[in-house]
Design an enzyme around this catalytic site. Structure first.
Site, short mmCIF file in Angstrom:
data_model
loop_
_atom_site.label_atom_id
_atom_site.label_comp_id
_atom_site.label_asym_id
_atom_site.label_seq_id
_atom_site.Cartn_x
_atom_site.Cartn_y
_atom_site.Cartn_z
N GLU A 235 7.59 4.19 3.35
CA GLU A 235 8.49 5.01 2.50
C GLU A 235 10.12 4.78 3.40
OE1 GLU A 235 8.47 6.11 -0.31
OE2 GLU A 235 6.33 6.79 -0.38
N ASP B 156 -0.49 0.82 2.22
CA ASP B 156 0.54 1.68 3.12
C ASP B 156 -0.05 3.26 3.18
OD1 ASP B 156 0.76 1.94 0.18
OD2 ASP B 156 2.82 1.76 0.01
#
Length: 413
Positions: A143, A82
């Protein structure tokens, strides 16, 4: 040390370009980008993958990157990184601290990009030692819980092939050099909830002529804590955090509205569904008690699923990490209350293994107050905090964890 995966991993990572990887990490840390704005980060990762010989695509799901290296018959292994940063003002004092005001890699995603870049280089250089297909994915918007689903919806598997297994890892607080594994439930489900409390504004000198939404919101915040303490069985693990309460513009003005944002987390799907319903009920009850002119607006937002490792896959990866780093570095800490969208691409399902890599510098850990591991763990800088600063010395071992773990899933020669 007997397994082919362990031996091969040590061979392929014996001469890692550590200085280059650390420079790459520092550069990413200096230039953090928020969810779905990871243009520079994605470009940097794509460049690393292309240089290693991967067929690379950018812009998947918005700002996602995918690189594939086909190396004969064998399993398709997806390694995920990520890329997004957080709206946190950095307070680490590092010489390579964020140069973007109010934005910071406060969760270690800069490490998550650096390590796969190194692993891709090592595995590509040693392609004569394994067979299969390696799919490296730079995922945006973890997120906000959007990125994984967006990449899959944008044709990730149709273009590069559906993987046989997914692998991922996360930087975590704890003395650098540990590799926590959980062969089952490792991370919790979470749901964002936003509440708008409607009042009737006016002058601060005449509260009797108003309905103060700030007072109602304050009662609401307090009452919400009883969802966990009084509505769930003692054996249920759950957390409810109110992360935002906002209202007004001046001390002497009673506002028309107040805003409350919260995040319930749980380890079971039935409880995950119950908690937003309880929040909605309490919000309506408090607003009714306060005489609010309108019912509250309760909006359920981003939802993260539970992350449940495939036991066989995780056990295999944990075993090779024990061989490479020492048996005493691998342990089962039990499930965490944190959440991830890592399992989203596994819908289908695809087996996956997700683990942690501890990153707290030795001197920080030693100087932390407390005599026990839990006391020190609660005292050192943690993810999402302005002082979270992983030790640079964990860059190379983090590459080695990925290389060795990936080789357990490929066909090793």
């Amino acid at each position: 040390m007997t397994s082919p995966a362990a031996r091969t991993a040590l061979e392929l990572t014996a001469d890692l370009p550590v200085a280059d990887l650390e420079d790459f990490y520092r550069d990413l840390h200096r230039h953090p980008e928020l969810s779905l704005r990871e243009h520079r980060t994605a470009g940097k990762l794509a460049g690393q993958l292309r240089q290693a010989g991967f067929e690379t695509a950018e812009g998947m799901g918005g700002t996602g990157v995918a690189g594939v290296l086909r190396n004969g018959d064998g399993p398709v292994v997806l390694v995920r990184a990520d890329m997004d940063a957080l709206p946190v003002a950095e307070a680490t004092g590092l010489p390579y601290a964020s140069g973007t005001a109010g934005v910071m890699h406060a969760c270690g995603h800069d490490l998550h990009v650096t390590r796969p870049a190194g692993a891709a280089r090592a595995l590509a250089a040693g392609r004569d030692t394994w067979r299969g297909t390696l799919l490296m994915v730079g995922q945006p918007a973890e997120e906000t819980g959007q990125g994984a689903a967006r990449m899959v919806a944008d044709g990730l598997y149709e273009r590069f092939g559906r993987p046989d297994v997914l692998l991922g890892q996360h930087a975590a607080p704890g003395p650098a050099g540990l590799y926590p594994h959980v062969p089952g439930l490792i991370m919790s489900a979470s749901t964002d909830v936003d509440i708008v409390v409607h009042g009737r504004g006016g002058h601060g000198s005449r509260p009797e002529a108003t309905v103060d939404p700030v007072v109602t919101a304050a009662y609401l915040v307090t009452r919400l804590q009883t969802v966990v303490s009084r509505e769930l069985a003692a054996g249920e693990a759950a957390v409810l955090t109110v992360g935002r309460i906002e209202a007004g513009s001046r001390p002497d003005i009673i506002s028309d509205e107040a805003y409350v944002s919260l995040n319930p987390r749980t380890r079971s799907e039935p409880v995950r569904q119950r908690m937003p319903a309880a929040v909605r009920r309490i919000a309506h009850g408090e607003c009714l008690a306060a005489g609010c002119p309108r019912e509250p607006e309760v909006t359920v937002g981003t939802t993260f699923p539970v992350t449940v490792n495939d036991a066989a896959t995780d056990t295999a990866v944990a075993a090779v990490h024990g061989e490479v780093f020492g048996a005493d570095t691998v342990f089962d800490p039990g499930p965490a209350m944190g959440s991830e969208d890592f399992s989203e691409p596994a819908l289908g399902p695809v087996p996956y293994a997700y683990r942690f890599v501890t990153t707290t510098p030795a001197e920080v850990w030693e100087q932390a107050p407390g005599d026990t591991v839990p006391e020190k763990f609660s005292a050192v800088p943690s993810n999402h905090g302005p002082r979270f600063a992983p030790d640079l010395s964990t860059v190379a071992p983090g590459v080695r964890t990925l290389v060795s773990g990936t080789l357990t899933q490929l066909s090793v020669a």
